[in-house]
Scaffold this active site. Structure first.
Site, mmCIF file in Angstrom:
data_model
loop_
_atom_site.group_PDB
_atom_site.id
_atom_site.type_symbol
_atom_site.label_atom_id
_atom_site.label_comp_id
_atom_site.label_asym_id
_atom_site.label_seq_id
_atom_site.Cartn_x
_atom_site.Cartn_y
_atom_site.Cartn_z
ATOM 1 N N ASP A 48 35.699 36.403 38.932
ATOM 2 C CA ASP A 48 35.757 37.330 40.026
ATOM 3 C C ASP A 48 37.123 37.921 40.178
ATOM 4 O O ASP A 48 38.242 37.213 40.511
ATOM 5 C CB ASP A 48 35.680 36.454 41.393
ATOM 6 C CG ASP A 48 34.144 36.271 41.338
ATOM 7 O OD1 ASP A 48 33.187 36.818 40.929
ATOM 8 O OD2 ASP A 48 33.843 34.945 41.667
ATOM 9 N N LEU A 49 37.292 39.270 39.802
ATOM 10 C CA LEU A 49 38.697 39.573 39.481
ATOM 11 C C LEU A 49 39.437 39.657 41.071
ATOM 12 O O LEU A 49 38.814 39.969 42.010
ATOM 13 C CB LEU A 49 38.512 41.265 39.479
ATOM 14 C CG LEU A 49 39.986 41.991 39.312
ATOM 15 C CD1 LEU A 49 40.657 41.645 37.989
ATOM 16 C CD2 LEU A 49 39.947 43.381 39.486
ATOM 17 N N ASP A 50 40.778 39.267 40.853
ATOM 18 C CA ASP A 50 41.478 39.128 42.129
ATOM 19 C C ASP A 50 41.350 37.857 42.976
ATOM 20 O O ASP A 50 41.650 37.754 43.968
ATOM 21 C CB ASP A 50 41.734 40.530 42.778
ATOM 22 C CG ASP A 50 42.161 41.512 41.748
ATOM 23 O OD1 ASP A 50 42.885 41.235 40.965
ATOM 24 O OD2 ASP A 50 42.148 42.772 42.711
ATOM 25 N N GLU A 51 40.442 36.948 42.558
ATOM 26 C CA GLU A 51 39.913 36.184 43.478
ATOM 27 C C GLU A 51 40.414 34.678 42.704
ATOM 28 O O GLU A 51 39.480 33.622 43.170
ATOM 29 C CB GLU A 51 38.398 36.177 43.594
ATOM 30 C CG GLU A 51 37.995 37.230 44.604
ATOM 31 C CD GLU A 51 38.413 37.198 45.827
ATOM 32 O OE1 GLU A 51 38.473 36.123 46.453
ATOM 33 O OE2 GLU A 51 38.646 38.076 46.560
ATOM 34 N N HIS A 96 47.901 35.165 40.137
ATOM 35 C CA HIS A 96 46.695 34.247 40.335
ATOM 36 C C HIS A 96 46.340 34.133 38.828
ATOM 37 O O HIS A 96 46.591 35.035 37.962
ATOM 38 C CB HIS A 96 45.627 34.645 41.077
ATOM 39 C CG HIS A 96 45.162 36.058 40.971
ATOM 40 N ND1 HIS A 96 43.925 36.096 40.147
ATOM 41 C CD2 HIS A 96 45.563 37.355 41.208
ATOM 42 C CE1 HIS A 96 43.557 37.219 39.954
ATOM 43 N NE2 HIS A 96 44.654 38.096 40.475
#
Lengths: 285, 285, 285, 285
Positions: free
Chosen positions: A227-230, A222
């Site tokens: 927002d990490l990993d979002e 991604h």
């Protein structure tokens, strides 16, 4: 395959009648030849998306045509990125100690799978230095601790600017980039991380997945956002696991997934196949 | 395929040397013939698991052998379930309005894929009544509202007892069974639900997944426990989706996943291939 | 993971009652501790298969126990291979010009995925010499032409004998090994090749698959036998393709498949999980 | 989902500059609104392919617009099929004794997955008569023997003409349709058959696959042509199998594959997503 320069435009904006005709007509009228055109309409949100690749007229300058298209896109209410496929963008690989994604990306790059230049390998540890130099790549160690993070990021940004990086790939970099860094860099950052069904919060996710007896493990590539990993998802895949697999097996299978998923995401990005809007991607594969 | 009676034991308990030899030796000494034996040791937790299927001696009664094995298992410190494969357990299907898992399970059952009897179809709506009766199945409508839930569950339990149900399959039943119901029923309940990477809380998950631009959708079959959708996982699978898929396409693909994953979980359960311990399963497939 | 020596036996022979009890009982009686045991019976052919891994008694010599087990297996009518997991077999990689499987195998080996020593890289072209030497591996060029094939094979055999090779991996070697070579070497040779549905005879299979519009491409890893590409299958996998994929894309996806499938087959072989009988394998994964 | 009439055109012909602009421009000029447009160019063969879906102007008659587009396509050198999505074509299901694909297709049709009418079920055996009539479908038994085949095909053709069938689906019909039948029917016939890596000639393919120890089994849906099982491929998929699977398991897994692959192929065909040229398809999914 083709020696000729081609342009790729990624467009999106409010849907309206006639957009396909307008973009195709504009290119045709200027003597361009459309090689690929792929459209999508998000019927729920009323947004039009298009990826269009064309050979501009031999009489025209590619960069002038790209500029003209951007201007035209604005006139019809679309946001547009236009890429010259002859341009090979500079890429920085951010790595830490794990080497599987690093080797995989570099070997694919050497096998001509990625139309880019790997301009630098940036690491917070020395471990991959010898391998990077063995490939003939510039290797920069910028250690990061909680105290020095701001300073390290400033140095990373200076380096990225210096080499003219247009993309950062976090190849298991294992450090969270600050929102400030992402904003200042202002260009895409692609990350890879594991994914599980169900999701597991906290550390040691493969151990948690093992304890929960999951039957699938996954990986997601991604774009990095605050927002990490979002951030917007580019690609995902899974592998099947059973009780016969140890935690080590899960980790090994996870490495294979991370390599495949990250490489696919990077390829799509470099071929200008990924259009981001909101927190979502349209991948014209 | 075989006309002969076979027994299947699912064992687990603290690991110790000699367990494989002890169980195999016990069966051999009593004139039994082992058809399949599959062991697993959870090295992290020090637990031994075994699925062992054998033909008892023709001279012995299968049920007496099953009892004797259970007693023997206790002696060597193992918990054991022993199943006579000639026994076809009574199963109750719980359904609501959606019919895809219902038809799929019934047709597979009629195609001899499931060694069980479907003793009742229990619904909270009338919708599937005609279809159930068309298959020659007993159909019971027990409407459920917030006010009548306790009473409806009491009637469901009475019905399950009456028919001697040994398994409940929630085939898109869409109602949460209370912890009290699960405890009183005291037998396995298999549920199917959608799964996403990342997970989505709240309602209309396919709409959320669509908005998030996920590239994979999934389904998970698990035993129902007090914590809804958190019970031991039996089977999971995913399907790939793209921006070209509408919410309706995601829902349709979700239906196919739910059918396949639930059917596989039910088959494994009925073939005594699923051993539960803690919140985890070992599936001897 | 374990420091202790373990033994793995792969057995097969005519099915008969009591085999599980006999093997487990033998090990237990000699103070061994079974870690894993997996049985299979081919009901159509009446053959029993077993993979059994155990820690021999600390008081015994592992090699003496291995010899004793082999003798015991013969007594109960079984053919057996017994492997000491502490032994790291010498492996020779045969390569030509393509480097994807070569790099993939070597990097996995360096990541401790394969319990073996890569004792030599044997090539019919110079191309991979620098890379092999860069990894610190011995690189041998033995050019092969139609006229020199017999002589080249003789030199290859001499080299394999000299280094004590116990396995040859054809990592896109692109040359057919003669039946004479296979017989004289007398040890396993693992090959990887593309697979298609339907199958295509003749050259340039990816071009043929493209012209036929196949929706899946595949790869198969198998033991080499006299009939090229017809030996016992160890592992297979496929990838989805569409009309949007060019021949080059098919070739690239084929490379990824070849890497993954070959690596998995090699891992299973080295972990003594593959039992061959007739033209078929049983893989105890 | 939409109440409005839309038209779908499937075009192909010699590639030339300006085709995208011309088709889009033609539709726009006549007041139509393009919903989807997907192009493909086969660079090796110099062929242009397009699927384009649009809402014609409310002022125009859809059938007149369809006719006009066909005429226009001819002018620009393209072959075109134009489908009115409001039209629900008549479909005939050909079945024999196996019921898995039959039930699957009918249940999907009743779940509104297929925009068509099932106008007849044609069988060479009585077995599925009760089930077909239970669904309210017309069931026709036309027994076929080597001697009566020509006559049976004549009666099938008469029936297809009478009901106005526009598509025949061979849902495990198990009879080869003659080249003469296919020519006289003159409309698409979709078939499903198993596929293996490697391919197996002759009967009882699942038994052959079992004996060969294949690790994957597959299914292929294709248009029927004179050369049985060699027509243009629409969809393919595979499932993983191991030595633990019996021939019966392979057959069961094969049934699931056949259902999924055939249903997907039928859906794509009915949504006018499949363009055939030569012996190949372009699927605009």
């Amino acid at each position: 395959m083709s020696a000729a320069t081609t342009l790729v435009a990624l467009l999106h904006g409010p849907d309206q009648p006639g957009l396909v005709a307008k973009t195709a007509g504009w290119i045709f009228a200027r003597g361009g030849n459309i090689l690929h055109a792929d459209q999508h309409r998000d019927l729920e949100e009323g947004i039009f998306f298009q990826r269009i690749e064309w050979e501009p007229s031999a009489a025209a300058s590619a960069s002038a045509e790209a500029d003209a298209f951007r201007e035209f896109a604005g006139v019809i209410g679309m946001q547009a990125r236009v890429i010259n496929t002859a341009h090979r963008p500079k890429v920085a690989l951010f790595v830490s100690k794990a080497d599987h994604c690093f080797h995989d990306l570099v070997l694919r790059w050497r096998a001509s799978e990625f139309p880019c230049e790997i301009a630098a390998v940036v690491a917070n540890h020395e471990d991959l230095g010898a391998a990077a130099r063995g490939y003939g790549l510039a290797f920069h160690v910028l250690p990061v601790t909680a105290e020095t993070k701001a300073e390290a990021e400033a140095r990373q940004l200076a380096l990225l600017r210096e080499i003219g990086a247009e993309l950062v790939i976090l190849a298991r970099y294992m450090q969270v980039l600050s929102a400030d860094f992402l904003e200042k860099f202002g260009r895409p950052v692609i990350n890879i991380h594991h994914s599980f069904l169900p999701a597991f919060a906290g550390g040691r996710p493969y151990h948690q997945a093992y304890k929960r007896g999951v039957k699938l493990i996954g990986a997601t590539a991604h774009y990095a956002t605050r927002d990490l990993d979002e951030g917007p998802i580019i690609q995902q895949d899974v592998a099947r696991v059973t009780h016969r697999h140890s935690v080590e097996d899960l980790v090994r299978k996870g490495r294979d997934l991370e390599k495949m998923v990250l490489a696919q995401a990077v390829r799509w990005h470099l071929e200008a196949r990924v259009l981001v809007y909101g927190n979502k991607t349209v991948v014209f594969d």
